[in-house]
Scaffold this motif. Structure first.
Motif, mmCIF file in Angstrom:
data_model
loop_
_atom_site.group_PDB
_atom_site.id
_atom_site.type_symbol
_atom_site.label_atom_id
_atom_site.label_comp_id
_atom_site.label_asym_id
_atom_site.label_seq_id
_atom_site.Cartn_x
_atom_site.Cartn_y
_atom_site.Cartn_z
ATOM 1 N N GLY A 177 0.715 -1.314 0.015
ATOM 2 C CA GLY A 177 0.020 0.050 -0.159
ATOM 3 C C GLY A 177 0.845 1.131 0.124
ATOM 4 O O GLY A 177 0.399 2.384 0.222
ATOM 5 N N ALA A 178 2.204 1.308 -0.329
ATOM 6 C CA ALA A 178 2.822 2.542 -0.277
ATOM 7 C C ALA A 178 2.349 3.366 -1.332
ATOM 8 O O ALA A 178 2.619 4.644 -1.190
ATOM 9 C CB ALA A 178 4.272 2.204 -0.303
ATOM 10 N N LEU A 179 2.144 2.745 -2.363
ATOM 11 C CA LEU A 179 1.342 3.876 -3.560
ATOM 12 C C LEU A 179 0.101 3.757 -3.688
ATOM 13 O O LEU A 179 -0.671 4.532 -4.685
ATOM 14 C CB LEU A 179 1.986 3.078 -4.763
ATOM 15 C CG LEU A 179 3.507 2.834 -5.004
ATOM 16 C CD1 LEU A 179 3.865 2.399 -6.277
ATOM 17 C CD2 LEU A 179 4.252 4.271 -4.840
ATOM 18 N N ALA A 180 -0.713 3.624 -2.711
ATOM 19 C CA ALA A 180 -2.293 3.461 -2.497
ATOM 20 C C ALA A 180 -2.643 4.893 -2.165
ATOM 21 O O ALA A 180 -2.079 5.800 -1.764
ATOM 22 C CB ALA A 180 -2.753 2.552 -1.520
ATOM 23 N N GLY A 181 -3.948 5.218 -2.690
ATOM 24 C CA GLY A 181 -4.482 6.382 -2.404
ATOM 25 C C GLY A 181 -4.675 7.222 -3.676
ATOM 26 O O GLY A 181 -3.822 7.343 -4.578
ATOM 27 N N ALA A 182 -5.414 8.109 -3.584
ATOM 28 C CA ALA A 182 -5.993 8.896 -4.523
ATOM 29 C C ALA A 182 -5.253 10.711 -4.390
ATOM 30 O O ALA A 182 -5.302 10.730 -3.089
ATOM 31 C CB ALA A 182 -7.429 9.163 -5.313
ATOM 32 N N PRO A 183 -4.872 11.198 -5.345
ATOM 33 C CA PRO A 183 -4.390 12.647 -4.973
ATOM 34 C C PRO A 183 -5.538 13.458 -4.440
ATOM 35 O O PRO A 183 -6.710 13.060 -4.623
ATOM 36 C CB PRO A 183 -4.092 13.140 -6.343
ATOM 37 C CG PRO A 183 -4.448 12.247 -7.568
ATOM 38 C CD PRO A 183 -4.854 11.107 -6.540
ATOM 39 N N ARG A 184 -5.250 14.488 -3.545
ATOM 40 C CA ARG A 184 -6.309 15.325 -3.033
ATOM 41 C C ARG A 184 -6.251 16.595 -3.901
ATOM 42 O O ARG A 184 -5.654 17.089 -4.724
ATOM 43 C CB ARG A 184 -5.592 15.883 -1.538
ATOM 44 C CG ARG A 184 -5.581 14.616 -0.696
ATOM 45 C CD ARG A 184 -5.754 15.257 0.577
ATOM 46 N NE ARG A 184 -5.591 14.096 1.466
ATOM 47 C CZ ARG A 184 -6.810 13.930 2.178
ATOM 48 N NH1 ARG A 184 -7.841 14.307 1.879
ATOM 49 N NH2 ARG A 184 -6.667 12.772 2.967
ATOM 50 N N GLY A 185 -7.533 17.240 -3.919
ATOM 51 C CA GLY A 185 -8.017 18.265 -4.415
ATOM 52 C C GLY A 185 -8.213 18.258 -6.054
ATOM 53 O O GLY A 185 -8.544 17.256 -6.560
ATOM 54 N N ASP A 186 -7.828 19.313 -6.821
ATOM 55 C CA ASP A 186 -7.937 19.426 -8.225
ATOM 56 C C ASP A 186 -7.172 18.099 -8.879
ATOM 57 O O ASP A 186 -7.770 18.090 -10.000
ATOM 58 C CB ASP A 186 -7.779 20.544 -8.766
ATOM 59 C CG ASP A 186 -8.622 21.532 -8.151
ATOM 60 O OD1 ASP A 186 -9.769 21.442 -7.815
ATOM 61 O OD2 ASP A 186 -7.999 23.017 -8.168
ATOM 62 N N ALA A 187 -6.112 17.666 -8.392
ATOM 63 C CA ALA A 187 -5.515 16.610 -9.033
ATOM 64 C C ALA A 187 -6.363 15.447 -9.089
ATOM 65 O O ALA A 187 -6.060 14.658 -10.010
ATOM 66 C CB ALA A 187 -4.092 16.462 -8.389
ATOM 67 N N HIS A 188 -7.130 15.402 -8.404
ATOM 68 C CA HIS A 188 -8.021 14.055 -8.414
ATOM 69 C C HIS A 188 -8.775 13.912 -9.571
ATOM 70 O O HIS A 188 -8.820 12.726 -10.325
ATOM 71 C CB HIS A 188 -8.989 13.722 -6.870
ATOM 72 C CG HIS A 188 -9.456 12.334 -6.941
ATOM 73 N ND1 HIS A 188 -10.484 12.212 -7.529
ATOM 74 C CD2 HIS A 188 -9.479 11.600 -6.264
ATOM 75 C CE1 HIS A 188 -10.945 10.976 -7.336
ATOM 76 N NE2 HIS A 188 -10.119 10.475 -6.204
ATOM 77 N N GLY A 189 -9.625 14.902 -10.077
ATOM 78 C CA GLY A 189 -10.230 14.968 -11.187
ATOM 79 C C GLY A 189 -11.542 14.281 -11.266
ATOM 80 O O GLY A 189 -12.225 13.988 -12.158
ATOM 81 N N ARG A 190 -12.313 13.797 -10.022
ATOM 82 C CA ARG A 190 -13.345 13.171 -10.384
ATOM 83 C C ARG A 190 -14.416 13.879 -9.318
ATOM 84 O O ARG A 190 -15.064 13.311 -8.452
ATOM 85 C CB ARG A 190 -13.369 11.521 -9.601
ATOM 86 C CG ARG A 190 -12.513 10.703 -10.676
ATOM 87 C CD ARG A 190 -12.869 9.333 -10.566
ATOM 88 N NE ARG A 190 -14.156 9.190 -10.947
ATOM 89 C CZ ARG A 190 -14.780 8.040 -10.213
ATOM 90 N NH1 ARG A 190 -14.020 7.079 -9.336
ATOM 91 N NH2 ARG A 190 -16.056 7.869 -10.438
ATOM 92 N N PHE A 191 -14.308 15.177 -9.679
ATOM 93 C CA PHE A 191 -15.531 15.873 -8.939
ATOM 94 C C PHE A 191 -17.127 15.640 -9.394
ATOM 95 O O PHE A 191 -17.022 15.656 -10.792
ATOM 96 C CB PHE A 191 -15.084 17.343 -9.016
ATOM 97 C CG PHE A 191 -13.880 17.611 -8.105
ATOM 98 C CD1 PHE A 191 -13.969 17.502 -6.896
ATOM 99 C CD2 PHE A 191 -12.870 18.169 -8.728
ATOM 100 C CE1 PHE A 191 -12.502 17.740 -6.283
ATOM 101 C CE2 PHE A 191 -11.525 18.456 -8.228
ATOM 102 C CZ PHE A 191 -11.492 18.304 -6.565
#
Length: 89
Positions: free
Chosen positions: A36-50
């Motif tokens: 899980g070191a590479l797990a997780g989504a980026p925060r904010g506008d970098a996520h892109g799934r608003f």
């Protein structure tokens, strides 16, 4: 190759044996790439799934502030209700 052998090791433990993984940990993390070191989504506008603004940080902060104001006002009203007649602040 020596640097790979001296790298920090993954701290994940097996459920069955209780032994540590011991694979090299990802740089800056405490676990390896499999744990899980590479797990997780980026925060904010970098996520892109608003899809909506229902859970934005700003909206949640304003809801907390409104809830705090309501709590303070309710306590103030309760204090007014529990005063003896003829007495005022």
């Amino acid at each position: 190759m020596h640097s790979a052998h001296s790298a920090p090791r993954c701290g994940a433990k097996s459920k069955r044996s209780g032994a540590r993984c011991n694979a090299p940990a990802v740089r800056g993390k405490r676990v390896c790439r499999m744990h899980g070191a590479l797990a997780g989504a980026p925060r904010g506008d970098a996520h892109g799934r608003f899809k909506h603004g229902l859970y934005t940080c700003e909206k949640l902060a304003s809801e907390r502030a409104i809830a705090e104001l309501l709590l303070v006002s309710r306590r103030g009203l309760q204090d007014l209700d529990h005063q003896p007649p003829g007495e005022s602040h």
